[in-house]
Design an enzyme around this catalytic site. Structure first.
Site, PDB file in Angstrom:
ATOM      1  N   ALA A 165     -19.773  -0.392  -3.118  1.00  0.00           N
ATOM      2  CA  ALA A 165     -19.453  -0.897  -1.779  1.00  0.00           C
ATOM      3  C   ALA A 165     -19.211   0.245  -0.812  1.00  0.00           C
ATOM      4  O   ALA A 165     -18.895   1.378  -1.198  1.00  0.00           O
ATOM      5  CB  ALA A 165     -18.223  -1.803  -1.843  1.00  0.00           C
ATOM      6  N   THR A 225     -16.950   1.883   0.980  1.00  0.00           N
ATOM      7  CA  THR A 225     -15.495   2.047   1.017  1.00  0.00           C
ATOM      8  C   THR A 225     -15.154   3.503   1.320  1.00  0.00           C
ATOM      9  O   THR A 225     -16.003   4.393   1.184  1.00  0.00           O
ATOM     10  CB  THR A 225     -14.866   1.672  -0.335  1.00  0.00           C
ATOM     11  N   ASP A 259       0.851  -1.188   0.000  1.00  0.00           N
ATOM     12  CA  ASP A 259       0.000   0.000   0.000  1.00  0.00           C
ATOM     13  C   ASP A 259       0.885   1.236   0.000  1.00  0.00           C
ATOM     14  O   ASP A 259       2.054   1.184   0.415  1.00  0.00           O
ATOM     15  CB  ASP A 259      -0.901   0.003   1.240  1.00  0.00           C
ATOM     16  N   TYR A 289     -13.066   5.078 -15.110  1.00  0.00           N
ATOM     17  CA  TYR A 289     -13.001   3.993 -14.131  1.00  0.00           C
ATOM     18  C   TYR A 289     -13.555   2.702 -14.724  1.00  0.00           C
ATOM     19  O   TYR A 289     -12.937   1.629 -14.608  1.00  0.00           O
ATOM     20  CB  TYR A 289     -13.790   4.378 -12.883  1.00  0.00           C
ATOM     21  N   ASP A 322       4.438   1.380  -4.281  1.00  0.00           N
ATOM     22  CA  ASP A 322       3.672   2.027  -5.344  1.00  0.00           C
ATOM     23  C   ASP A 322       3.574   1.038  -6.499  1.00  0.00           C
ATOM     24  O   ASP A 322       4.586   0.708  -7.124  1.00  0.00           O
ATOM     25  CB  ASP A 322       4.396   3.303  -5.781  1.00  0.00           C
ATOM     26  N   VAL A 323       2.363   0.538  -6.783  1.00  0.00           N
ATOM     27  CA  VAL A 323       2.219  -0.454  -7.856  1.00  0.00           C
ATOM     28  C   VAL A 323       2.459   0.156  -9.227  1.00  0.00           C
ATOM     29  O   VAL A 323       2.500  -0.561 -10.231  1.00  0.00           O
ATOM     30  CB  VAL A 323       0.853  -1.163  -7.803  1.00  0.00           C
ATOM     31  N   LYS A 356     -11.824  -1.124 -15.436  1.00  0.00           N
ATOM     32  CA  LYS A 356     -12.361  -2.361 -14.874  1.00  0.00           C
ATOM     33  C   LYS A 356     -12.792  -3.331 -15.977  1.00  0.00           C
ATOM     34  O   LYS A 356     -12.733  -4.552 -15.805  1.00  0.00           O
ATOM     35  CB  LYS A 356     -13.519  -2.051 -13.926  1.00  0.00           C
ATOM     36  N   ASN A 377      -5.827  -5.862  -5.625  1.00  0.00           N
ATOM     37  CA  ASN A 377      -6.942  -5.031  -5.185  1.00  0.00           C
ATOM     38  C   ASN A 377      -6.668  -3.539  -5.322  1.00  0.00           C
ATOM     39  O   ASN A 377      -7.613  -2.748  -5.382  1.00  0.00           O
ATOM     40  CB  ASN A 377      -7.247  -5.356  -3.712  1.00  0.00           C
TER      41      ASN A 377
END
Length: 246
Positions: free
Chosen positions: A175, A177, A37, A142, A50-51, A146, A77
């Site tokens: 959700a 979140t 994260d 977004y 950092d992905v 996805k 995720n």
């Protein structure tokens, strides 16, 4: 024995929200879990990664594999949100959101594959979304990321099934979140906005993070050994049900 006893997992975006629920559920079921994260590490098994940075991802994955003695499960995720129609975001923003939501999963999976190939219970679970298969207002960017994740899940499943690596996805509805909470708080009428989001889902409420974590745990579990190339919807029926007005 619990389903994940002796298994090692990586959960990206695991410091809060859905990711934190997934990490907690896998630990509850016996897995050793490393969280990636951007947040500052709050525990021994959390890494600031950092992905969007391939070198950082590779280094962190190798460190986890050495520490845990391998990698059995990857949960992709990590992701960021975006609002607006197709004209609302600049090229730079399109590149940025795709870089995190799609290429981030590519980077982590790619780095983990050498260890997944050595696991007897290897699984990758990708976080998809209802936005991949339903047209939602103000979610062009977004939803496009996805949709890419849904397709990527199938391609990865086909590529790696003969290596003993299962790949599946979870597709949540809207959700509860931190990101959705921020959107609600910024709405002109947060109460009305929440009511509209809840009404959009046939079961009449937002999806709970724990419900998504349960789905991820099933797909990642060795007990789901014949489940691959599938995307499990956790959306209160939004994808397939068409109810008449009450």
């Amino acid at each position: 024995m619990s389903a994940f006893d002796g298994l090692a997992a990586i959960v990206t975006g695991g410091a809060s929200g859905i990711g934190a629920a997934i990490a907690a559920r896998l630990r509850e079921d016996g897995a050793r879990v490393a969280v990636f994260d951007l947040a500052e590490p709050s525990g021994h098994d959390q890494y600031r990664v950092d992905v969007g940075d391939d070198a950082a991802v590779r280094a962190a994955v190798a460190e986890v594999a050495e520490r845990f003695g391998g990698i059995d499960v990857v949960v992709n995720n990590a992701g960021i949100g975006a609002q607006g129609s197709v004209e609302a975001n600049s090229d730079e923003e399109w590149h940025r959101v795709f870089d995190i939501n799609v290429l981030g999963a590519v980077r982590v999976s790619r780095a983990a594959l050498p260890w997944l190939r050595g696991s007897a219970h290897a699984a990758i679970v990708n976080m998809c979304s209802i936005a991949a298969g339903a047209g939602l207002q103000q979610r062009a960017l977004y939803g496009a990321t996805k949709g890419a994740m849904a397709s990527l899940t199938l391609q990865m499943a086909a590529d790696h099934i003969r290596e003993g690596i299962r790949v599946a996805g979870v597709s949540p509805g809207t959700a509860e979140t931190p990101w959705v909470t921020r959107l609600l708080d910024s709405a002109p009428d947060p109460v009305a906005e929440r009511a509209a989001l809840e009404a959009r889902q046939p079961h009449g409420r937002l999806v709970h993070a724990d419900e998504i974590a349960d789905a991820v745990a099933y797909l990642a579990s060795p007990r789901a050994g014949s489940t691959t190339g599938t995307i499990l919807e956790v959306d209160g029926g939004m994808a397939g049900l068409r109810l008449r007005p009450a």
